[in-house]
Design an enzyme around this catalytic site. Structure first.
Site, PDB file in Angstrom:
ATOM      1  N   CYS A   1      48.651   1.319   1.507  1.00 16.89           N
ATOM      2  CA  CYS A   1      48.372   2.596   0.848  1.00 16.89           C
ATOM      3  C   CYS A   1      46.977   2.654   0.223  1.00 16.89           C
ATOM      4  O   CYS A   1      46.469   3.734  -0.062  1.00 16.89           O
ATOM      5  CB  CYS A   1      49.430   2.879  -0.225  1.00 16.89           C
ATOM      6  SG  CYS A   1      51.110   2.872   0.429  1.00 16.89           S
TER       7      CYS A   1
ATOM      8  N   HIS B   1      47.115   8.158  -4.956  1.00 15.64           N
ATOM      9  CA  HIS B   1      47.959   7.983  -3.778  1.00 15.64           C
ATOM     10  C   HIS B   1      49.302   8.659  -4.060  1.00 15.64           C
ATOM     11  O   HIS B   1      49.878   8.499  -5.131  1.00 15.64           O
ATOM     12  CB  HIS B   1      48.161   6.495  -3.501  1.00 15.64           C
ATOM     13  CG  HIS B   1      49.278   6.203  -2.557  1.00 15.64           C
ATOM     14  ND1 HIS B   1      49.383   6.825  -1.328  1.00 15.64           N
ATOM     15  CD2 HIS B   1      50.351   5.372  -2.664  1.00 15.64           C
ATOM     16  CE1 HIS B   1      50.470   6.380  -0.720  1.00 15.64           C
ATOM     17  NE2 HIS B   1      51.067   5.503  -1.499  1.00 15.64           N
TER      18      HIS B   1
ATOM     19  N   ASN C   1      55.193  10.133   1.188  1.00 17.19           N
ATOM     20  CA  ASN C   1      54.239   9.032   1.165  1.00 17.19           C
ATOM     21  C   ASN C   1      53.705   8.806   2.576  1.00 17.19           C
ATOM     22  O   ASN C   1      54.449   8.396   3.462  1.00 17.19           O
ATOM     23  CB  ASN C   1      54.926   7.773   0.638  1.00 17.19           C
ATOM     24  CG  ASN C   1      53.990   6.575   0.527  1.00 17.19           C
ATOM     25  OD1 ASN C   1      52.895   6.570   1.084  1.00 17.19           O
ATOM     26  ND2 ASN C   1      54.429   5.551  -0.176  1.00 17.19           N
TER      27      ASN C   1
END
Length: 325
Positions: free
Chosen positions: A112, A252, A282
């Site tokens: 990520c 994020h 996500n």
């Protein structure tokens, strides 16, 4: 000499998978998902789409916003954990799709945090004078490595891609500082065990679903909030900036509660935080570039603004990038 983002672009697949759709697949509910994650829906790639296809569409969107042409690009970096294949790099597939012949191309895997690791690498190349124009992409198809029978993880992830075209500038703008961190001792909190040299693909690894994302959510949540708060404070202190001077924080998009808790600890109004996790879930390395592109298109980023990007992900890795737009 600094690196500045000359243009951004993003692409998400057409198919929308809502929480109500997931109710029919696993023992979950729209309310349960929204309360714990903030996610309402996510995008799922078509059967024939791969990471380079999503990256290509995001790149095209970025090139439409600048005079820089694909032929001007000297380096392509793709951040991904779900590339087209183990090798060659997805960046090489993208180079071919763009019709480039001379641009260098490679992938990076920082989960990520990948896009921010990529920004740091691109910034270093540009500041050193090695390259003047770089295409950086975060592209993920997490739906391909998700266990759709695991209700604790399948509600979290989606597919998408975001792009940034970087160029050299002598102006008082661009990437001011980058901060990269990692702690490999906590790799088990978020990982995919199968498919590498430790557990090569086999009937056994497929049967045990070792080619799917494994995550210890509660432990990851606690570490993420504490770590991101410290990283943001460190980044601002190093650049002698106050939190109040930030125009926008782009985190994020992993979990709305992580975003809210971090903002609260930092005393940043949620209005100064870019949030789009409700629409996409996500998307790992694609998360921040998609959010950045949306923020730019919404007029939330203006010349002279201080914008801070921050991420936390598998590795464990975490990173921040401070930009003067």
């Amino acid at each position: 000499m600094r690196a500045r983002i000359a243009a951004t672009g993003s692409y998400v697949p057409e198919r929308v998978l809502t929480n109500f759709d997931l109710e029919k697949m696993v023992d979950t509910s729209d309310e349960w998902i929204r309360e714990r994650t903030g996610i309402r829906e996510r995008r799922i790639a078509a059967e024939k789409e791969a990471a380079s296809d999503l990256a290509y569409e995001a790149a095209k969107a970025a090139f439409k916003k600048t005079d820089i042409k694909p032929k001007d690009i000297e380096l392509i970096i793709v951040a991904t954990v779900s590339g087209d294949m183990p090798f060659p790099a997805t960046a090489c597939h993208l180079q071919h799709k763009l019709g480039l012949k001379k641009a260098a191309a490679f992938d990076i895997n920082a989960a990520c945090s990948g896009f921010l690791y990529g920004l740091s690498i691109a910034n270093g190349f540009i500041r050193s004078g090695t390259y003047k124009r770089i295409l950086l992409i975060g592209s993920e198809l997490l739906s391909r490595i998700t266990d759709w029978e695991d209700r604790s993880t399948c509600v979290l992830f989606g597919d998408g891609a975001g792009a940034a075209i970087l160029e050299a500038t002598n102006e008082d703008r661009g990437i001011i500082s980058t901060h990269l961190r990692a702690d490999g001792s906590m790799w088990e909190l978020l990982h995919m065990p199968g498919g590498g040299s430790r557990h090569p693909a086999s009937k056994d690894t497929v049967k045990k679903k070792m080619h799917c994302i494994k995550m210890k959510g509660n432990e990851t949540f606690k570490i993420a909030v504490r770590t991101l708060e410290g990283l943001v404070r460190e980044t601002l202190a190093e650049n002698k900036l106050k939190i109040s001077q930030l125009s926008l924080l782009i985190p994020h998009q992993a979990n709305l509660r992580i975003i809210q808790a971090t903002a609260e600890r930092l005393d940043i109004p949620i209005e100064k935080v870019m949030v789009n996790i409700d629409k996409y879930g996500n998307t790992s390395a694609a998360s921040i570039p998609i959010a950045l592109d949306e923020a730019v298109r919404q007029g939330r980023v203006r010349d002279g603004d201080y914008v801070l990007l921050e991420a936390f992900g598998g590795g464990l890795t975490w990173a921040s990038v401070l930009i003067k737009w």
